[in-house]
Design a protein around this motif. Structure first.
Motif, PDB file in Angstrom:
ATOM      1  N   GLU A 199       0.826  -1.207   0.000  1.00  0.00           N
ATOM      2  CA  GLU A 199       0.000   0.000   0.000  1.00  0.00           C
ATOM      3  C   GLU A 199       0.863   1.260   0.000  1.00  0.00           C
ATOM      4  N   TYR A 200       1.943   1.255   0.800  1.00  0.00           N
ATOM      5  CA  TYR A 200       2.827   2.418   0.807  1.00  0.00           C
ATOM      6  C   TYR A 200       3.504   2.610  -0.542  1.00  0.00           C
ATOM      7  N   ALA A 201       3.880   1.515  -1.183  1.00  0.00           N
ATOM      8  CA  ALA A 201       4.480   1.616  -2.517  1.00  0.00           C
ATOM      9  C   ALA A 201       3.482   2.219  -3.509  1.00  0.00           C
ATOM     10  N   ARG A 202       2.217   1.854  -3.397  1.00  0.00           N
ATOM     11  CA  ARG A 202       1.183   2.418  -4.272  1.00  0.00           C
ATOM     12  C   ARG A 202       1.044   3.924  -4.043  1.00  0.00           C
ATOM     13  N   LEU A 203       1.054   4.340  -2.786  1.00  0.00           N
ATOM     14  CA  LEU A 203       0.928   5.764  -2.483  1.00  0.00           C
ATOM     15  C   LEU A 203       2.121   6.553  -3.018  1.00  0.00           C
ATOM     16  N   MET A 204       3.320   5.971  -2.915  1.00  0.00           N
ATOM     17  CA  MET A 204       4.500   6.660  -3.454  1.00  0.00           C
ATOM     18  C   MET A 204       4.420   6.785  -4.974  1.00  0.00           C
ATOM     19  N   ARG A 205       3.870   5.782  -5.650  1.00  0.00           N
ATOM     20  CA  ARG A 205       3.702   5.872  -7.106  1.00  0.00           C
ATOM     21  C   ARG A 205       2.722   6.987  -7.453  1.00  0.00           C
ATOM     22  N   ARG A 206       1.689   7.153  -6.654  1.00  0.00           N
ATOM     23  CA  ARG A 206       0.725   8.233  -6.910  1.00  0.00           C
ATOM     24  C   ARG A 206       1.386   9.598  -6.722  1.00  0.00           C
ATOM     25  N   LEU A 207       2.244   9.716  -5.725  1.00  0.00           N
ATOM     26  CA  LEU A 207       2.982  10.971  -5.553  1.00  0.00           C
ATOM     27  C   LEU A 207       3.866  11.248  -6.760  1.00  0.00           C
ATOM     28  N   ARG A 208       4.527  10.218  -7.260  1.00  0.00           N
ATOM     29  CA  ARG A 208       5.431  10.397  -8.404  1.00  0.00           C
ATOM     30  C   ARG A 208       4.669  10.787  -9.662  1.00  0.00           C
ATOM     31  N   ASP A 209       3.376  10.476  -9.714  1.00  0.00           N
ATOM     32  CA  ASP A 209       2.569  10.936 -10.847  1.00  0.00           C
ATOM     33  C   ASP A 209       2.405  12.448 -10.834  1.00  0.00           C
ATOM     34  N   VAL A 210       2.574  13.058  -9.632  1.00  0.00           N
ATOM     35  CA  VAL A 210       2.410  14.504  -9.484  1.00  0.00           C
ATOM     36  C   VAL A 210       3.714  15.235  -9.780  1.00  0.00           C
ATOM     37  N   GLY A 211       4.846  14.654  -9.350  1.00  0.00           N
ATOM     38  CA  GLY A 211       6.138  15.298  -9.557  1.00  0.00           C
ATOM     39  C   GLY A 211       7.264  14.453  -8.980  1.00  0.00           C
ATOM     40  N   GLU A 212       8.479  14.972  -9.065  1.00  0.00           N
ATOM     41  CA  GLU A 212       9.630  14.235  -8.560  1.00  0.00           C
ATOM     42  C   GLU A 212       9.550  14.119  -7.036  1.00  0.00           C
ATOM     43  N   VAL A 213       9.752  12.903  -6.511  1.00  0.00           N
ATOM     44  CA  VAL A 213       9.661  12.636  -5.074  1.00  0.00           C
ATOM     45  C   VAL A 213      11.043  12.293  -4.538  1.00  0.00           C
ATOM     46  N   LEU A 214      11.411  12.927  -3.445  1.00  0.00           N
ATOM     47  CA  LEU A 214      12.694  12.668  -2.808  1.00  0.00           C
ATOM     48  C   LEU A 214      12.469  12.524  -1.305  1.00  0.00           C
ATOM     49  N   VAL A 215      12.933  11.422  -0.753  1.00  0.00           N
ATOM     50  CA  VAL A 215      12.866  11.204   0.691  1.00  0.00           C
ATOM     51  C   VAL A 215      14.249  11.475   1.260  1.00  0.00           C
ATOM     52  N   THR A 216      14.342  12.392   2.215  1.00  0.00           N
ATOM     53  CA  THR A 216      15.643  12.787   2.751  1.00  0.00           C
ATOM     54  C   THR A 216      15.682  12.614   4.264  1.00  0.00           C
ATOM     55  N   ALA A 217      16.897  12.444   4.773  1.00  0.00           N
ATOM     56  CA  ALA A 217      17.132  12.390   6.216  1.00  0.00           C
ATOM     57  C   ALA A 217      18.271  13.344   6.538  1.00  0.00           C
ATOM     58  N   ALA A 218      17.972  14.396   7.270  1.00  0.00           N
ATOM     59  CA  ALA A 218      18.997  15.358   7.701  1.00  0.00           C
ATOM     60  C   ALA A 218      19.530  14.915   9.054  1.00  0.00           C
ATOM     61  N   ILE A 219      20.849  14.677   9.122  1.00  0.00           N
ATOM     62  CA  ILE A 219      21.464  14.175  10.348  1.00  0.00           C
ATOM     63  C   ILE A 219      22.608  15.075  10.806  1.00  0.00           C
ATOM     64  N   GLU A 220      23.404  15.576   9.855  1.00  0.00           N
ATOM     65  CA  GLU A 220      24.492  16.480  10.221  1.00  0.00           C
ATOM     66  C   GLU A 220      23.921  17.773  10.802  1.00  0.00           C
ATOM     67  N   PRO A 221      24.595  18.363  11.800  1.00  0.00           N
ATOM     68  CA  PRO A 221      24.025  19.532  12.491  1.00  0.00           C
ATOM     69  C   PRO A 221      23.557  20.652  11.577  1.00  0.00           C
ATOM     70  N   HIS A 222      24.377  21.032  10.583  1.00  0.00           N
ATOM     71  CA  HIS A 222      23.958  22.139   9.718  1.00  0.00           C
ATOM     72  C   HIS A 222      22.754  21.757   8.864  1.00  0.00           C
ATOM     73  N   GLU A 223      22.670  20.478   8.480  1.00  0.00           N
ATOM     74  CA  GLU A 223      21.522  20.018   7.706  1.00  0.00           C
ATOM     75  C   GLU A 223      20.256  20.013   8.564  1.00  0.00           C
ATOM     76  N   VAL A 224      20.403  19.571   9.820  1.00  0.00           N
ATOM     77  CA  VAL A 224      19.245  19.536  10.719  1.00  0.00           C
ATOM     78  C   VAL A 224      18.710  20.942  10.947  1.00  0.00           C
ATOM     79  N   ARG A 225      19.606  21.902  11.187  1.00  0.00           N
ATOM     80  CA  ARG A 225      19.156  23.277  11.426  1.00  0.00           C
ATOM     81  C   ARG A 225      18.416  23.838  10.203  1.00  0.00           C
ATOM     82  N   ALA A 226      18.960  23.598   9.013  1.00  0.00           N
ATOM     83  CA  ALA A 226      18.317  24.108   7.794  1.00  0.00           C
ATOM     84  C   ALA A 226      16.978  23.432   7.556  1.00  0.00           C
ATOM     85  N   ARG A 227      16.939  22.122   7.739  1.00  0.00           N
ATOM     86  CA  ARG A 227      15.700  21.387   7.501  1.00  0.00           C
ATOM     87  C   ARG A 227      14.656  21.721   8.556  1.00  0.00           C
ATOM     88  N   PHE A 228      15.104  22.072   9.757  1.00  0.00           N
ATOM     89  CA  PHE A 228      14.140  22.438  10.780  1.00  0.00           C
ATOM     90  C   PHE A 228      13.448  23.755  10.433  1.00  0.00           C
TER      91      PHE A 228
END
Length: 251
Positions: A149-178
């Motif tokens: 089901e989650y794979a189906r939902l991700m395919r529906r998102l990709r029909d709308v536009g480019e999808v990117l899943v990210t994880a910010a872990i480094e301090p400067h990345e966390v601050r920017a993403r926050f």
């Protein structure tokens, strides 16, 4: 004990500075001087006249579990209760938002059986426990039907536009993403209601300080889903010891 991230100085000090008002710090020490228990608290009243101390849980830290040395669990908890609600003083201790699924909570309940202690909103936390040897990828723990089901939902998102899943872990990345997270939260119903973190300078400053401090300690992350280069969902998490807390989510 690492059961309560929200009483860790990285989180509690910015909260006390920006949100706290009259917040005190109750501590219990071993004879050697080493810390045995710690909990922020406020002075309040039960009814109009009865004095009380209340462990400091609040909207951004809904966990009233004191930090306690596991090697001296019962005596440390008893000393904390006695310090905040001394025998014969007529004072009570209020413990809000107590998860009942830990050794510290069980000891607190047992030690308060014949004491003026009021436990508010006792509950069992919704948790995901990973046993030794289980996969670190949580998706592998889901049923095949749920993964499909989650794979189906991700395919529906990709029909709308480019999808990117990210994880910010480094301090400067966390601050920017926050910062992205706060803008995303403000764009939704919390922003309209005026309860988003960025809606008030005090909560925004507290949140930035707490997230930055935890990020520098390597214990904060922001996971996001971007659609067409813009974030559409994000969750802010903290880690302490072997426990991770999902703190805030927006979409």
């Amino acid at each position: 004990s690492g059961d309560n991230l929200f009483f860790h100085p990285d989180f509690a000090v910015p909260a006390m500075r920006r949100l706290g008002g009259e917040v005190g710090l109750a501590t219990v020490s071993h004879p050697s001087g080493r810390l045995a228990a710690l909990a922020p608290f406020t002075r309040t009243r039960l009814g109009r006249v009865a004095p009380a101390s209340r462990l400091w849980a609040h909207d951004y830290a809904p966990l009233g579990l004191p930090l306690v040395d596991r090697a001296a669990l019962r005596p440390a908890v008893e000393a904390l209760i006695e310090g905040l609600a001394p025998t014969g003083s007529g004072a009570s201790l209020i413990v809000p938002d107590l998860p009942l699924d830990s050794a510290v909570a069980r000891t607190l309940v047992e030690a308060s059986a014949d004491r003026p202690v009021d436990i508010l909103d006792g509950h069992v936390r919704a948790t995901l426990r990973r046993a030794p040897g289980q996969p670190t990828d949580v998706r592998a723990m889901l049923s095949p039907r749920r993964r499909k089901e989650y794979a189906r939902l991700m395919r529906r998102l990709r029909d709308v536009g480019e999808v990117l899943v990210t994880a910010a872990i480094e301090p400067h990345e966390v601050r920017a993403r926050f910062e992205d997270f706060m803008a995303l939260e403000a764009a939704g119903w919390k922003g309209k209601r005026g309860s988003a973190l960025i809606s008030h300078p005090a909560t925004a400053d507290f949140a930035r300080e707490a997230v930055a401090a935890r990020a520098e300690a390597g214990s904060a992350r922001v996971d996001s889903i971007d659609l067409g280069g813009k974030p559409i969902a994000a969750v802010v998490s903290f880690a302490v010891g072997a426990t991770a807390f999902t703190w805030k989510i927006a979409y």
